[in-house]
Design a protein around this motif. Structure first.
Motif, PDB file in Angstrom:
ATOM      1  N   SER A  90      -3.875  -9.764   8.935  1.00  0.00           N
ATOM      2  CA  SER A  90      -4.412 -10.897   9.712  1.00  0.00           C
ATOM      3  C   SER A  90      -5.908 -10.770   9.951  1.00  0.00           C
ATOM      4  N   SER A  91      -6.379  -9.544  10.247  1.00  0.00           N
ATOM      5  CA  SER A  91      -7.814  -9.388  10.540  1.00  0.00           C
ATOM      6  C   SER A  91      -8.642  -9.266   9.263  1.00  0.00           C
ATOM      7  N   ALA A  92      -7.960  -9.176   8.112  1.00  0.00           N
ATOM      8  CA  ALA A  92      -8.589  -8.969   6.798  1.00  0.00           C
ATOM      9  C   ALA A  92      -9.168  -7.566   6.653  1.00  0.00           C
ATOM     10  N   ARG A  93      -8.827  -6.682   7.594  1.00  0.00           N
ATOM     11  CA  ARG A  93      -9.323  -5.297   7.438  1.00  0.00           C
ATOM     12  C   ARG A  93      -8.632  -4.616   6.246  1.00  0.00           C
ATOM     13  N   LEU A  94      -7.338  -4.902   6.076  1.00  0.00           N
ATOM     14  CA  LEU A  94      -6.563  -4.216   5.042  1.00  0.00           C
ATOM     15  C   LEU A  94      -6.203  -5.173   3.913  1.00  0.00           C
ATOM     16  N   THR A  95      -6.270  -4.671   2.684  1.00  0.00           N
ATOM     17  CA  THR A  95      -5.983  -5.506   1.506  1.00  0.00           C
ATOM     18  C   THR A  95      -5.083  -4.706   0.582  1.00  0.00           C
ATOM     19  N   LEU A  96      -4.030  -5.345   0.065  1.00  0.00           N
ATOM     20  CA  LEU A  96      -3.019  -4.551  -0.638  1.00  0.00           C
ATOM     21  C   LEU A  96      -2.432  -5.285  -1.849  1.00  0.00           C
ATOM     22  N   VAL A  97      -2.127  -4.513  -2.894  1.00  0.00           N
ATOM     23  CA  VAL A  97      -1.354  -5.038  -4.033  1.00  0.00           C
ATOM     24  C   VAL A  97      -0.072  -4.226  -4.135  1.00  0.00           C
ATOM     25  N   HIS A  98       0.957  -4.881  -4.615  1.00  0.00           N
ATOM     26  CA  HIS A  98       2.294  -4.243  -4.614  1.00  0.00           C
ATOM     27  C   HIS A  98       3.077  -4.691  -5.837  1.00  0.00           C
ATOM     28  N   ASN A  99       3.761  -3.733  -6.440  1.00  0.00           N
ATOM     29  CA  ASN A  99       4.707  -4.016  -7.518  1.00  0.00           C
ATOM     30  C   ASN A  99       6.058  -3.515  -7.046  1.00  0.00           C
ATOM     31  N   ILE A 158       2.012   0.768  -4.773  1.00  0.00           N
ATOM     32  CA  ILE A 158       1.080   0.091  -3.862  1.00  0.00           C
ATOM     33  C   ILE A 158      -0.318   0.678  -4.006  1.00  0.00           C
ATOM     34  N   ALA A 159      -1.330  -0.197  -3.943  1.00  0.00           N
ATOM     35  CA  ALA A 159      -2.707   0.270  -3.773  1.00  0.00           C
ATOM     36  C   ALA A 159      -3.288  -0.508  -2.593  1.00  0.00           C
ATOM     37  N   LEU A 160      -3.961   0.213  -1.700  1.00  0.00           N
ATOM     38  CA  LEU A 160      -4.410  -0.362  -0.425  1.00  0.00           C
ATOM     39  C   LEU A 160      -5.889  -0.066  -0.201  1.00  0.00           C
ATOM     40  N   LEU A 161      -6.621  -1.084   0.252  1.00  0.00           N
ATOM     41  CA  LEU A 161      -8.029  -0.891   0.630  1.00  0.00           C
ATOM     42  C   LEU A 161      -8.173  -1.081   2.136  1.00  0.00           C
ATOM     43  N   ASP A 162      -9.045  -0.273   2.737  1.00  0.00           N
ATOM     44  CA  ASP A 162      -9.395  -0.442   4.158  1.00  0.00           C
ATOM     45  C   ASP A 162     -10.881  -0.777   4.196  1.00  0.00           C
ATOM     46  N   SER A 163     -11.214  -1.951   4.706  1.00  0.00           N
ATOM     47  CA  SER A 163     -12.619  -2.382   4.646  1.00  0.00           C
ATOM     48  C   SER A 163     -13.530  -1.466   5.463  1.00  0.00           C
ATOM     49  N   GLN A 164     -12.937  -0.639   6.335  1.00  0.00           N
ATOM     50  CA  GLN A 164     -13.771   0.286   7.109  1.00  0.00           C
ATOM     51  C   GLN A 164     -13.899   1.654   6.439  1.00  0.00           C
ATOM     52  N   ASN A 165     -13.399   1.754   5.211  1.00  0.00           N
ATOM     53  CA  ASN A 165     -13.462   3.035   4.501  1.00  0.00           C
ATOM     54  C   ASN A 165     -13.689   2.757   3.019  1.00  0.00           C
ATOM     55  N   GLU A 166     -14.966   2.569   2.713  1.00  0.00           N
ATOM     56  CA  GLU A 166     -15.339   2.164   1.351  1.00  0.00           C
ATOM     57  C   GLU A 166     -15.037   3.243   0.313  1.00  0.00           C
ATOM     58  N   GLU A 167     -14.754   4.454   0.797  1.00  0.00           N
ATOM     59  CA  GLU A 167     -14.668   5.611  -0.104  1.00  0.00           C
ATOM     60  C   GLU A 167     -13.258   5.905  -0.597  1.00  0.00           C
ATOM     61  N   THR A 168     -12.286   5.084  -0.239  1.00  0.00           N
ATOM     62  CA  THR A 168     -10.895   5.484  -0.510  1.00  0.00           C
ATOM     63  C   THR A 168     -10.019   4.326  -0.998  1.00  0.00           C
ATOM     64  N   ILE A 169      -9.114   4.649  -1.946  1.00  0.00           N
ATOM     65  CA  ILE A 169      -7.978   3.762  -2.234  1.00  0.00           C
ATOM     66  C   ILE A 169      -6.728   4.546  -1.846  1.00  0.00           C
ATOM     67  N   PHE A 170      -5.869   3.942  -1.035  1.00  0.00           N
ATOM     68  CA  PHE A 170      -4.602   4.581  -0.650  1.00  0.00           C
ATOM     69  C   PHE A 170      -3.533   4.084  -1.620  1.00  0.00           C
ATOM     70  N   VAL A 171      -2.737   5.018  -2.106  1.00  0.00           N
ATOM     71  CA  VAL A 171      -1.778   4.685  -3.160  1.00  0.00           C
ATOM     72  C   VAL A 171      -0.410   5.268  -2.789  1.00  0.00           C
ATOM     73  N   ALA A 172       0.664   4.575  -3.194  1.00  0.00           N
ATOM     74  CA  ALA A 172       2.011   5.134  -3.002  1.00  0.00           C
ATOM     75  C   ALA A 172       2.939   4.566  -4.043  1.00  0.00           C
ATOM     76  N   LYS A 173       4.037   5.275  -4.293  1.00  0.00           N
ATOM     77  CA  LYS A 173       5.013   4.717  -5.232  1.00  0.00           C
ATOM     78  C   LYS A 173       6.427   5.161  -4.909  1.00  0.00           C
ATOM     79  N   ASN A 174       7.351   4.279  -5.176  1.00  0.00           N
ATOM     80  CA  ASN A 174       8.777   4.610  -5.104  1.00  0.00           C
ATOM     81  C   ASN A 174       9.514   3.724  -6.097  1.00  0.00           C
ATOM     82  N   LYS A 175      10.080   4.280  -7.095  1.00  0.00           N
ATOM     83  CA  LYS A 175      10.871   3.608  -8.133  1.00  0.00           C
ATOM     84  C   LYS A 175      10.057   2.713  -9.073  1.00  0.00           C
TER      85      LYS A 175
END
Ligand code: F6R
Length: 600
Positions: A90-99, A158-175
């Motif tokens: 909602s705040s647009a701080r977090l942005t995510l893609v998901h398969n 999943i790959a996730l961006l946090d607009s307050q942390n330009e240095e990181t992509i958060f990633v996770a996977k299951n199946k």
């Protein structure tokens, strides 16, 4: 199905992401998007339709060194710009893609997100909103990400961006498949190594339920307990030219033409130092010690399984059942005492097949996967793997993987037979060589198949493929090829079964494609052709040399009888290709279809 890419480094990420998404187009999708992050924040671009449409929507003046991208194949919510990924909180701080598919998204929505106004119809938006909910309660993003993952039921990459942390992509996977690619001063994320071969060939596999913190200089893999895991990268052995069309107008045509080469490559790869065909001893023991084989597969791979049953029963004398993966989970037959499961899957990622693999492993049974993709989920999770060595298959319609599956199944059957002390009275290496030569002859006869497609299929509403015995199975595959790329209603039938109902569909001019390659059923299938002709059908008989008559439209070269499916399918592949071209269909990316079917 959906594809994910991500880049973090020092270069502008937009073009790398877009090129990566183009390489994932083959998986099938109906919308696409990217999100790139710089000091001003996160910029999201998305479009319904093709990557080309997305390209025009991306603002060239936004420069950003970090970004994620996605191709979406709709499951929850129609294909639209709104439902396309990336999704934002909602705040647009977090942005995510998901398969993948979040099975409990509705429960999570009701339990946690009544006060959040959701913008899309997707299960994916629930994930990003949940992470933000926890962040708003004072939890750090990484922790909130892990807490959210622990609530999800289903499959995800999943790959996730946090607009307050330009240095990181958060990633996770299951199946769902996901890889991290390593570079000098940059790192990448991709559903498939092909997407990021443009920048690296070094990849790290991720295991289910792991989370990964990706910065431009470091990749930190954490297991579900939060412990850091170390894992060596592997080199993706893909030649960039394998994934280019070159001078071909379509990948499908290129892949059809590659079949002779693939068969020769398979023989080479399965030949031991003594020149004999050879298979890993553990696999041969599993084959010999089982009392029944259960082949599990979907679509074209299922059709290969039907032919594989003939190979194994006739040569190795082991009873075989062939099951459609999506049906097996609900209708598990009474299993024999010592079953062996064989999973046939080009991609090695088909969720229906994987569902069966998980349940039979829980029952303690052994599994062998036959796949084209090393390191794929079905390969990793089975006890044994046999590779197809077909090179990447990019066109959605499977061609060279099917013939490769048949070749590998024939080798498995022959080597098992010899291992069991059974006599094989033909030389498979030599016969597969003859098959490869015959394939070349057929690939050189394109004009004739184009003519058949024009004459029989240019305007028809429907088409039937008939055959008896092994030719029936090839007919099923021919019908699948035609319907998936030309959208002509096409069905394969056993010749003798027509009179039990299907013949009612025959009208004046209905095209009926018939295969006559088996001596034992030659008269029978010709009788069936006469029955449909008497009712107005327009027959196209494709026979094998030695069995031809004046009424046949095309005669394929003679090969060892049981191996005929390896070549009799090629006329059907080419006829389907040209029928789709005449009808101006998108041959490589047919509507509604995905290459790697990662949802059940
Ligand atoms: C048809 C086709 C599909 C696949 C099916 C299974 O041309 O490609 O029917 O055969 O989706 O896919 P894999 O073999 O990857 O398990």
């Amino acid at each position: 199905m959906c594809g994910i890419v991500g880049y973090i480094g020092s270069n502008d990420s937009k073009e790398i992401l877009l090129k990566g998404l183009e390489k994932l187009e083959y998986r099938g999708y109906d919308s696409a998007g990217i999100a790139v992050m710089n000091s001003e924040g996160v910029h999201v671009f998305k479009e319904k339709g093709r990557i080309a449409d997305l390209r025009t929507a991306v603002k060239p003046d936004v420069a950003a060194n970090t970004g994620i991208g996605h191709t979406r194949w709709a499951t929850h919510g129609v294909p639209s710009k709104l439902n396309a990924h990336p999704h934002q909180s909602s705040s647009a701080r977090l942005t995510l893609v998901h398969n993948g598919v979040i099975e409990n998204y509705d429960i999570l929505k009701r339990e946690y997100l009544q006060n959040v106004s959701l913008k899309s119809d997707t299960d994916t938006e629930i994930i990003v909103q949940l992470i933000e909910l926890f962040v708003n309660k004072g939890i750090a993003v990484e922790e909130a990400f892990r807490k959210t993952l622990s609530l999800l039921k289903g499959s995800y990459a999943i790959a996730l961006l946090d607009s307050q942390n330009e240095e990181t992509i958060f990633v996770a996977k299951n199946k769902s498949p996901l890889l991290v690619g390593l570079g000098e001063g940059f790192n990448v994320v991709a559903s498939d190594a092909m997407a990021m071969l443009q920048v690296t060939d070094q990849f790290v596999e991720l295991m289910d339920k792991e989370t990964v913190i990706v910065t431009k200089d470091k990749v930190t893999i954490l297991n579900p307990e939060g412990e850091e895991m170390s894992r060596d990268p592997y080199t993706a052995e893909l030649d960039a030219s394998d994934i280019e069309k070159g001078t071909y107008p379509h990948y499908m045509l290129k892949e059809i033409d590659e079949q002779p080469l693939v068969i020769r490559k398979i023989v080479q790869n399965y030949q031991g130092s003594d020149g004999e065909l050879t298979i890993d001893k553990d696999i041969l023991n599993a084959m010999s010690q089982c009392d029944r084989i259960y082949i599990i597969a979907a679509g074209t791979s299922y059709h290969a399984g039907l032919v594989g049953k003939q190979f194994i029963e006739k040569m190795a004398k082991i009873p075989v059942e062939v099951h459609i993966a999506s049906e097996f989970s609900y209708n598990m037959p009474i299993l024999s005492e010592k079953p062996l499961f064989i999973f046939i899957s080009q991609s090695g990622e088909t969720a229906d097949s994987r569902g069966v693999l998980v349940s039979i492993k829980e029952l303690g049974h052994q599994a062998l996967t036959i796949t084209n993709v090393p390191g794929s989920t079905l390969s990793r999770e089975a006890d044994f793997t046999l590779m197809l060595h077909a090179g990447p298959e990019i066109a959605v319609a499977s061609t060279k993987a099917y013939t490769a599956q048949l070749a590998v199944l024939s080798i498995l059957a022959e080597v098992t037979a010899r291992y069991r002390g059974l006599k094989i009275n033909f030389d498979l290496i030599q016969e597969l060589g003859i098959v490869a030569n015959a394939m070349e002859v057929l690939c050189d006869a394109k004009e004739e198949f184009e003519e058949i497609a024009r004459e029989f299929l240019a305007t028809t509403r429907n088409c039937f493929f008939i055959g008896r015995g092994i030719d029936f199975y090839v007919g099923l595959e021919g019908a699948l090829k035609l319907k998936e790329i030309s959208y002509i209603q096409a069905e394969g039938f056993a010749g003798g079964e027509l009179k039990h109902g299907t013949i009612a569909l025959i009208e004046n001019g209905t095209p009926v494609l018939a295969l006559a390659t088996q001596e034992s059923v030659n008269l029978g299938i010709r009788g069936n052709v006469k029955e449909v002709v008497a009712r107005g059908a327009n027959p196209c008989i494709i026979s094998m040399k030695g069995m031809e008559t004046d009424e046949d439209r095309f005669v394929i070269p003679e090969v060892y009888e049981i191996l005929t499916p390896l070549i009799s399918v090629i006329p059907y592949q080419l006829i389907s290709y040209y029928a789709a071209l005449h009808r101006e269909c998108d041959v490589d990316k047919p509507r509604n279809l995905a290459k790697s079917v990662t949802v059940e």
